[in-house]
Scaffold this active site. Structure first.
Site, mmCIF file in Angstrom:
data_model
loop_
_atom_site.group_PDB
_atom_site.id
_atom_site.type_symbol
_atom_site.label_atom_id
_atom_site.label_comp_id
_atom_site.label_asym_id
_atom_site.label_seq_id
_atom_site.Cartn_x
_atom_site.Cartn_y
_atom_site.Cartn_z
ATOM 1 N N ASP A 192 0.808 -1.219 0.000
ATOM 2 C CA ASP A 192 0.000 0.000 0.000
ATOM 3 C C ASP A 192 0.843 1.270 0.000
ATOM 4 O OD1 ASP A 192 -2.479 -1.279 -0.023
ATOM 5 O OD2 ASP A 192 -2.474 -1.525 2.150
ATOM 6 N N ARG A 251 -5.050 6.735 -1.473
ATOM 7 C CA ARG A 251 -3.587 6.800 -1.382
ATOM 8 C C ARG A 251 -2.987 7.641 -2.514
ATOM 9 N NH1 ARG A 251 -2.872 3.684 2.976
ATOM 10 N NH2 ARG A 251 -4.197 1.832 3.165
#
Length: 446
Positions: free
Chosen positions: A324, A399
């Site tokens: 991530d 993100r």
């Protein structure tokens, strides 16, 4: 019609101060699910109250558990015991939460009732076949859109079959879905992973009283076995700060000259810290103060000072421990001196967006030399400050949005994102926290 929430980030003065990062998203999901399966009361403190986790909380209520937020900010759950979940009266809407959807599919697959799952447009485009295949082998039945995509129906089995399943790709979500299904399955259910993935499920299951064995697998890797029908006992859970969320203020402090910040109580599970290992190799000044154990998870207080970074080659085998964090690593690489090569990133193609393509396009728009390959991203840093002066399309990916807002904090000219709405899924207070440290993020045009 949902209105976009554009934001702009301008060059910041030195960042300073201490800031509490929100609770770990992975651990928050699991705490709610295991609290709902435990006998008795569980109290969870530090739970991430982002949209993804709140969707899971609502689903556990729909499945019959008592779930309530208390005035002190903690969450109380009164579980139904393993095998005690009830058929929900309505569709389970997972919003944008791939983790919540995949883990819950495992949880209900060995209960004899039917559940319907849906999500937002992004989640409905993400592959679920990787979860459907092993759960079908355990006896669950699925009806889904082409490719195993949501919306779908799961009819659980009353007599599940324990399996031994080797993960075709490294995925903590698939591993956890199978383990959760194995709780309500007689005998032993085993998952073999050739590359170690985050082990929050294993640690928390043991903490609640389940028998979980982790052994070397024949041919390499690990074999994780869960023994069925444990009596899980309600207990307190303290959720550490999310290292994936901490990555954004960490990289911001590294890039904005003269910065020094402190982030307390950040999770330092070694299967989640690939980004920090990589940043240290790049020359980052990051200190891990007061390392300690908290409810079975290692934590520390992070102290971060601005640093001159150099490009590095990131080994592909590190990907599971930082999957991530590649977007924000790519931003750090844009300011480094030399080339940073990131490989083994195929999984980024099927996240909330095609993160590989989104990062390549965004960096190029900001004046950074970047190459996008099938499963790799190569960033050619010059050691000079990138120009910025771009509006980046986020594809409703939290993100991507946060990464480019960090980029704007250190670029020569502002960087804007077309929509910040998705940030609420994992870091609702992101703008407030960053501005509190000294960032200049606002809804004004750049």
């Amino acid at each position: 019609m949902i209105m976009a929430k554009p934001l702009s980030s301008r060059r910041a003065a030195p960042l300073a101060g201490s800031a509490p990062v929100p609770g770990d998203k992975s651990i928050s999901h699991r705490a709610l699910m295991l609290g709902a399966l435990a006998v008795g009361e569980s109290v969870v403190t530090g739970l991430l109250e982002g949209d993804d986790v709140l969707r899971t909380a609502a689903c556990m209520r729909a499945l019959g558990a008592e779930v309530e937020r208390r005035d002190d900010g903690s969450w109380r759950l009164f579980g139904r015991g393993v095998g005690g979940l009830m058929e929900p009266a309505d569709v389970l809407d997972m919003g944008n939460s791939g983790t919540g959807a995949r883990l819950l599919m495992g949880l209900v697959a060995t209960h004899p009732f039917t559940c319907f799952f849906t999500g937002d447009g992004s989640l409905r485009s993400r592959p679920m076949r990787r979860v459907i295949d092993p759960l079908s082998r355990m006896g669950a039945r699925f009806v889904s859109r082409d490719g195993g995509r949501l919306p779908l129906a799961v009819t659980g089995t009353a007599q599940p079959t324990p399996i031994t399943y080797e993960l075709p790709v490294a995925s903590a979500q698939v591993k956890s879905a199978i383990m959760l299904a194995g709780l309500n399955t007689a005998g032993e259910t085993t998952v073999i992973e050739r590359e170690a993935t985050r082990d929050h499920t294993e640690l928390m299951l043991r903490n609640f009283g389940a028998t979980v064995r982790v052994e070397d697998a024949e041919g390499g890797g690990r074999a994780i076995t869960v023994v069925g029908f444990p009596e899980l006992t309600g207990r307190p859970v303290v959720v550490p700060a999310d290292p994936s969320s901490a990555a954004f203020p960490v990289v911001a402090a590294l890039l904005v000259e003269g910065s020094e910040i402190r982030l307390p109580n950040v999770g330092t599970n070694p299967l989640r810290t690939g980004l920090y290992q990589t940043l240290l190799e790049m020359g980052a000044d990051i200190r891990f103060d007061h390392p300690r154990d908290q409810a079975g998870e290692p934590v520390a207080d992070l102290v971060v000072r601005s640093s001159r970074l150099k490009g590095v080659d990131v080994p592909a085998e590190r990907a599971p421990s930082m999957i991530d964090e590649y977007p924000i690593l790519a931003v750090a690489a844009a300011f480094a001196e030399g080339t940073t090569r990131m490989r083994g990133l195929g999984e980024l193609r099927v996240k909330e967006s095609d993160r590989l393509a989104a990062m390549a396009r965004g960096l190029a728009a900001c004046g950074v030399a970047v190459e996008e390959e099938k499963d790799a991203l190569i960033v050619h840093g010059t050691g000079r400050i990138p120009d910025g002066d771009a509006t980046v399309t986020t594809h409703f990916d939290h993100r991507i949005a946060m990464s480019f807002l960090v980029m704007g904090m250190a670029s020569a000219r502002p960087v804007a994102v077309d929509d910040s709405e998705a940030i609420d899924t994992s870091f609702p207070a992101f703008v407030e926290l960053m501005n509190g440290l000294g960032a200049k993020i606002s809804g004004d045009n750049p």
